[in-house]
Scaffold this motif. Structure first.
Motif, PDB file in Angstrom:
ATOM      1  N   ASP A 101       0.741  -1.411  -0.087  1.00 40.15           N
ATOM      2  CA  ASP A 101      -0.012   0.035   0.199  1.00 40.15           C
ATOM      3  C   ASP A 101       0.939   1.732  -0.098  1.00 40.15           C
ATOM      4  O   ASP A 101       1.597   1.572   1.037  1.00 40.15           O
ATOM      5  N   PRO A 102       1.047   1.898  -0.740  1.00 38.41           N
ATOM      6  CA  PRO A 102       2.071   3.106  -1.449  1.00 38.41           C
ATOM      7  C   PRO A 102       1.642   4.107  -0.308  1.00 38.41           C
ATOM      8  O   PRO A 102       2.756   5.101  -0.036  1.00 38.41           O
ATOM      9  N   THR A 103       0.696   4.483   0.201  1.00 38.89           N
ATOM     10  CA  THR A 103       0.150   5.359   1.144  1.00 38.89           C
ATOM     11  C   THR A 103       0.425   5.696   1.963  1.00 38.89           C
ATOM     12  O   THR A 103       0.202   6.320   3.218  1.00 38.89           O
ATOM     13  N   SER A 104       0.861   3.793   2.895  1.00 39.97           N
ATOM     14  CA  SER A 104       0.368   3.748   4.308  1.00 39.97           C
ATOM     15  C   SER A 104       1.887   4.148   4.893  1.00 39.97           C
ATOM     16  O   SER A 104       2.090   4.362   5.932  1.00 39.97           O
ATOM     17  N   LEU A 105       2.716   4.491   3.593  1.00 39.68           N
ATOM     18  CA  LEU A 105       4.390   4.879   4.661  1.00 39.68           C
ATOM     19  C   LEU A 105       4.520   6.247   5.224  1.00 39.68           C
ATOM     20  O   LEU A 105       4.526   6.652   6.356  1.00 39.68           O
ATOM     21  N   VAL A 106       3.290   7.353   4.622  1.00 39.38           N
ATOM     22  CA  VAL A 106       3.331   8.774   4.407  1.00 39.38           C
ATOM     23  C   VAL A 106       1.915   8.417   6.382  1.00 39.38           C
ATOM     24  O   VAL A 106       2.216   9.635   6.543  1.00 39.38           O
ATOM     25  N   MET A 107       1.013   7.752   5.640  1.00 40.30           N
ATOM     26  CA  MET A 107       0.426   8.008   6.582  1.00 40.30           C
ATOM     27  C   MET A 107       0.678   7.188   8.505  1.00 40.30           C
ATOM     28  O   MET A 107       0.302   8.302   9.730  1.00 40.30           O
ATOM     29  N   THR A 108       1.481   6.249   8.172  1.00 42.90           N
ATOM     30  CA  THR A 108       2.048   5.610   8.985  1.00 42.90           C
ATOM     31  C   THR A 108       2.857   7.199  10.035  1.00 42.90           C
ATOM     32  O   THR A 108       3.720   7.422  11.218  1.00 42.90           O
ATOM     33  N   ALA A 109       3.719   7.598   9.281  1.00 44.40           N
ATOM     34  CA  ALA A 109       4.777   8.218   9.508  1.00 44.40           C
ATOM     35  C   ALA A 109       4.074   9.606   9.681  1.00 44.40           C
ATOM     36  O   ALA A 109       4.389  10.500  11.636  1.00 44.40           O
ATOM     37  N   VAL A 110       3.067  10.168   8.961  1.00 42.85           N
ATOM     38  CA  VAL A 110       2.289  11.416   9.944  1.00 42.85           C
ATOM     39  C   VAL A 110       1.605  11.255  11.370  1.00 42.85           C
ATOM     40  O   VAL A 110       1.529  11.933  11.934  1.00 42.85           O
ATOM     41  N   LYS A 111       0.547   9.924  11.435  1.00 38.84           N
ATOM     42  CA  LYS A 111       0.283   9.558  12.501  1.00 38.84           C
ATOM     43  C   LYS A 111       0.930   9.230  13.835  1.00 38.84           C
ATOM     44  O   LYS A 111       0.930   9.858  14.967  1.00 38.84           O
ATOM     45  N   GLY A 112       2.583   8.463  13.726  1.00 39.92           N
ATOM     46  CA  GLY A 112       3.315   9.170  14.596  1.00 39.92           C
ATOM     47  C   GLY A 112       3.269  10.255  14.869  1.00 39.92           C
ATOM     48  O   GLY A 112       3.997  10.389  16.342  1.00 39.92           O
ATOM     49  N   MET A 113       3.586  11.832  14.636  1.00 38.79           N
ATOM     50  CA  MET A 113       4.153  13.030  14.561  1.00 38.79           C
ATOM     51  C   MET A 113       2.317  13.429  14.915  1.00 38.79           C
ATOM     52  O   MET A 113       2.949  14.828  15.431  1.00 38.79           O
ATOM     53  N   LEU A 114       1.965  13.149  15.438  1.00 39.50           N
ATOM     54  CA  LEU A 114      -0.093  13.319  15.852  1.00 39.50           C
ATOM     55  C   LEU A 114      -0.465  14.240  17.009  1.00 39.50           C
ATOM     56  O   LEU A 114       0.558  12.224  17.860  1.00 39.50           O
ATOM     57  N   PRO A 115      -0.910  13.859  18.462  1.00 40.30           N
ATOM     58  CA  PRO A 115      -1.116  13.578  19.581  1.00 40.30           C
ATOM     59  C   PRO A 115      -1.556  11.890  19.515  1.00 40.30           C
ATOM     60  O   PRO A 115      -2.596  11.504  18.620  1.00 40.30           O
ATOM     61  N   LYS A 116      -0.980  11.565  20.797  1.00 37.71           N
ATOM     62  CA  LYS A 116      -1.763  10.315  20.948  1.00 37.71           C
ATOM     63  C   LYS A 116      -3.016  10.724  21.428  1.00 37.71           C
ATOM     64  O   LYS A 116      -2.681   9.491  22.576  1.00 37.71           O
ATOM     65  N   ASN A 117      -3.876  10.831  21.516  1.00 39.20           N
ATOM     66  CA  ASN A 117      -5.201  10.808  21.932  1.00 39.20           C
ATOM     67  C   ASN A 117      -6.362  10.914  21.334  1.00 39.20           C
ATOM     68  O   ASN A 117      -6.351  10.480  19.811  1.00 39.20           O
ATOM     69  N   LYS A 118      -7.441  11.532  21.416  1.00 34.42           N
ATOM     70  CA  LYS A 118      -8.369  11.680  20.321  1.00 34.42           C
ATOM     71  C   LYS A 118      -8.596  12.779  19.257  1.00 34.42           C
ATOM     72  O   LYS A 118      -9.177  12.506  18.769  1.00 34.42           O
ATOM     73  N   LEU A 119      -8.064  13.464  20.314  1.00 38.28           N
ATOM     74  CA  LEU A 119      -7.456  14.944  18.985  1.00 38.28           C
ATOM     75  C   LEU A 119      -5.801  14.440  17.858  1.00 38.28           C
ATOM     76  O   LEU A 119      -6.639  14.373  16.693  1.00 38.28           O
TER      77      LEU A 119
END
Length: 147
Positions: A101-119
């Motif tokens: 899935d070519p989009t998963s690398l970007v999604m995973t990287a951005v997800k790791g840089m966002l807060p780990k909560n509901k927001l």
């Protein structure tokens, strides 16, 4: 002393204006693209940034399959996940993720840089990632952001 001017500004849902931003990831380092996208999603590039609100813009990332990793990271960088069953460890290299899935690398990287909560989970819904240069959001007239 005039105390009215010393008030802290807090954005409210009625005062937040969301826009659309287009980011091209072609031949750009994955980390630099991801950190810039995460900052735009949070709204840190706006003067009315409020930490507990979704004040960021909607982001469209195109050419996600052409984002680059430096050195041998494409074959050596390993992503870990667990199935929650005993012995359920799964390891995936960046190359395998890109092929599946070519989009998963970007999604995973951005997800790791966002807060780990509901927001953080809410902010991730404002991100759209596409493997190629075509996207269905031309009606939103996104502003092109150079990174």
């Amino acid at each position: 002393m005039n105390t009215i001017s010393n008030k802290t500004y807090n954005a409210t849902p009625s005062t937040i204006e969301k826009e659309w931003v287009l980011v091209d990831a072609e031949d750009k380092p994955l980390g630099r693209v991801s950190s810039e996208v995460a900052s735009i999603l949070r709204g840190k590039n706006k003067p009315e940034f409020t930490p507990h609100m979704d004040a960021g813009d909607n982001v469209i990332v195109i050419n996600a399959e052409k984002a680059v990793l430096s050195g041998d990271k494409m074959s050596q960088k390993v992503y870990f996940r667990h199935t929650e069953y005993p012995g359920g460890e799964k390891f995936t290299t960046a190359q395998e993720m890109l092929e599946k899935d070519p989009t998963s690398l970007v999604m995973t990287a951005v997800k790791g840089m966002l807060p780990k909560n509901k927001l953080g989970r809410k902010l991730l819904t404002n991100l759209r990632v596409y493997a190629g240069p075509v996207h269905p959001h031309t009606a939103q007239q996104p502003e092109i952001k150079e990174i």
